[in-house]
Design a protein around this motif. Structure first.
Motif, short mmCIF file in Angstrom:
data_model
loop_
_atom_site.label_atom_id
_atom_site.label_comp_id
_atom_site.label_asym_id
_atom_site.label_seq_id
_atom_site.Cartn_x
_atom_site.Cartn_y
_atom_site.Cartn_z
N ASP A 1 -9.76 -2.33 -4.23
CA ASP A 1 -8.96 -2.04 -3.03
C ASP A 1 -9.49 -0.74 -2.43
O ASP A 1 -9.27 0.35 -2.97
N THR B 1 -4.79 -4.68 4.32
CA THR B 1 -3.45 -4.12 4.45
C THR B 1 -3.43 -3.13 5.61
O THR B 1 -4.42 -2.48 5.92
N HIS C 1 -1.29 3.08 -5.30
CA HIS C 1 -2.55 3.82 -5.41
C HIS C 1 -2.27 5.17 -6.06
O HIS C 1 -1.38 5.90 -5.62
N HIS D 1 0.84 -1.20 0.00
CA HIS D 1 0.00 0.00 0.00
C HIS D 1 0.87 1.25 0.00
O HIS D 1 1.45 1.62 1.01
N ASP E 1 2.23 3.59 2.71
CA ASP E 1 1.26 4.67 2.63
C ASP E 1 1.90 5.84 1.88
O ASP E 1 2.67 5.66 0.96
N SER F 1 -8.03 -1.59 2.80
CA SER F 1 -6.82 -1.00 3.35
C SER F 1 -7.11 -0.22 4.63
O SER F 1 -8.14 0.44 4.73
N HIS G 1 -9.94 2.08 0.62
CA HIS G 1 -9.46 2.70 1.86
C HIS G 1 -10.62 2.78 2.85
O HIS G 1 -11.68 3.33 2.52
N GLY H 1 2.27 -1.91 4.28
CA GLY H 1 2.60 -0.91 3.28
C GLY H 1 3.20 0.35 3.85
O GLY H 1 3.20 0.57 5.07
#
Length: 449
Positions: A262, A323, A171, A110, A350, A295, A264, A348
């Motif tokens: 995916d 994630t 992303h 991520h 971020d 996520s 958030h 991840g």
């Protein structure tokens, strides 16, 4: 050094993410007994193997290395980018590992490379009071950058490779303010790095799907043109204030175009759980098991053990991956408990030096270190598990094969100096060599273009 808690003042990424969540009882690195299943060989990989059958195999021997910190050095024989258990043929290329530890390369499950200012001039940030303020500053930063997305993303992504990253789920913002510039820029960087990094691109509606008119059409266009691998979403209730409408749009595009999802999910409490139930329902209804990821998922750490077990069972049944970026002890996912139900969990980075925060380095070994820090681990097995989440955890989320040094595994590994894996997680030594598909792609912390 881990930063000390700041005094409450202007909202930051840290305070927004960590603010009011209840303390999570389970740590992410409790020992897990069942290893995740190895990813299946894809049709593309099988075809590639068949294509190679008619020519002479390319063999490289990495001599004098210690997989996972083994006491006795050994040789790793790599044939056409994969670990082999056979003897090296006469005349094979030899790379001396100098007794270094060999570890599986890392996976960033991520990250937002389109937003980064990495490699550029310092950016001073202003106070923000919520996601809407942050996204407004995203637009300002985007317009102020002289370097295009492709250049900035490439700089960050190649740096990640030099730190040992083999795979990345990137992303990229999609909104009327940008059009598809974000995903196209990341896609250009991905193409330049195809020899060194496996990248999946998520079309991420940071400004909202419903509250930002025109975004849904852009998401549809990105999927139709084949530039992305997944469709994103963001806080269907707390930010978009349109649970069913957002999920219907996102899952509808994914279903029509055969891409993944995916989403958030920062919403906590019942808002977050309502969104989770909607995601599970649509995954089941559209037969998208194995193609959906959520996520952050800040609604899970505060659940009772019984509540967590119930939702984890649903996630495991539908093979919905999760994630975490390990932002704090109260918001990191209870990874060990989730894995008991077969839930794939990756780690991840971020955002990295964007309008949201001046911090971040896209170094997944550092992120494994942070995971251990925020969960307050002490034991070797727990530190080993932190590294496993940063490698095989992300591998499972992305659907890649494990780089575990077994015969047939991809030859994706890093060489570092150290005593053992737990010590490496704590000390984070320089990545002296990074190997991707049997090819050295970075040395002494520097990417080899």
């Amino acid at each position: 050094m881990h930063p000390s808690p700041s005094t409450p003042a202007a909202l930051s990424r840290r305070t927004m993410l960590a603010g009011a969540a209840a303390l999570a009882g389970a740590t992410a690195t409790a020992a897990a007994t069942a290893a995740p299943a190895q990813a299946a060989v894809t049709p593309a990989a099988a075809a590639d193997t068949s294509a190679r059958a008619g020519r002479r195999a390319k063999t490289v021997v990495f001599r004098n290395v210690r997989p996972f910190g083994a006491a006795k050095p050994t040789d790793l024989v790599v044939v056409d980018g994969r670990i082999s258990d056979g003897p090296a043929p006469h005349g094979a290329k030899v790379v001396d590992g100098g007794g270094r530890i060999a570890l599986p390369s890392l996976v960033d499950a991520h990250i937002h490379p389109d937003k980064t200012t990495w490699g550029g001039s310092w950016v001073s940030r202003r106070p923000a009071s919520g996601i809407a303020d942050y996204v407004a500053q995203d637009v300002e930063l985007f317009r102020s950058q002289r370097r295009p997305v492709a250049e900035r993303a490439y700089g960050l992504m190649s740096h990640a490779v030099a730190r040992g990253t083999r795979g990345m789920r990137a992303h990229a913002d999609v909104a009327p303010a940008y059009g598809l510039a974000g995903v196209e820029g990341v896609a250009e960087a991905r193409e330049r790095l195809r020899h060194a990094l496996d990248v999946q691109i998520v079309a991420f509606p940071q400004h909202g799907v419903i509250r930002s008119p025109g975004t849904a059409a852009l998401l549809e266009k990105a999927a139709r043109e084949g530039v992305i691998d997944m469709i994103g979403g963001i806080d269907p209730i707390g930010f978009d204030q349109a649970l069913d409408e957002q999920l219907d749009v996102v899952f509808g595009i994914a279903d029509r175009h055969g891409v993944g999802v995916d989403i958030h999910l920062h919403d906590r409490g019942e808002k977050g759980m309502l969104a989770m139930r909607g995601i599970v329902e649509r995954t089941r209804a559209l037969s998208l098991a194995g193609k959906v990821t959520v996520s952050h998922v800040f609604c899970l750490p505060g659940l009772t053990d019984r509540e967590l077990g119930s939702i984890a069972a649903d996630l495991g049944e539908q093979d919905i991956a999760l994630t975490t970026v390990a932002p704090s002890d109260s918001l990191v996912l209870p990874i060990a408990r989730l894995r008991e139900h077969g839930v794939r969990v990756g780690l991840g980075s971020d955002g990295v030096r964007d309008s949201w925060s001046p911090f971040g380095d896209a170094d997944m070994m550092h992120r494994a270190h942070i995971l251990g820090w925020v969960t307050d681990v002490r034991l070797d097995d727990e530190l080993n598990e932190c590294y496993r989440v940063a490698t095989h955890g992300g591998t499972d989320v992305m659907g890649l094969a494990h780089a575990d040094f077994r015969p047939g595994a991809p030859a994706d590994f890093v060489l570092v100096r150290g005593e053992c894996l737990p010590q490496v997680v704590v000390d984070m030594p320089r990545r002296d060599m990074v190997v991707h598909g049997g090819v050295v792609v970075a040395r002494d912390g520097e990417f080899l273009a």
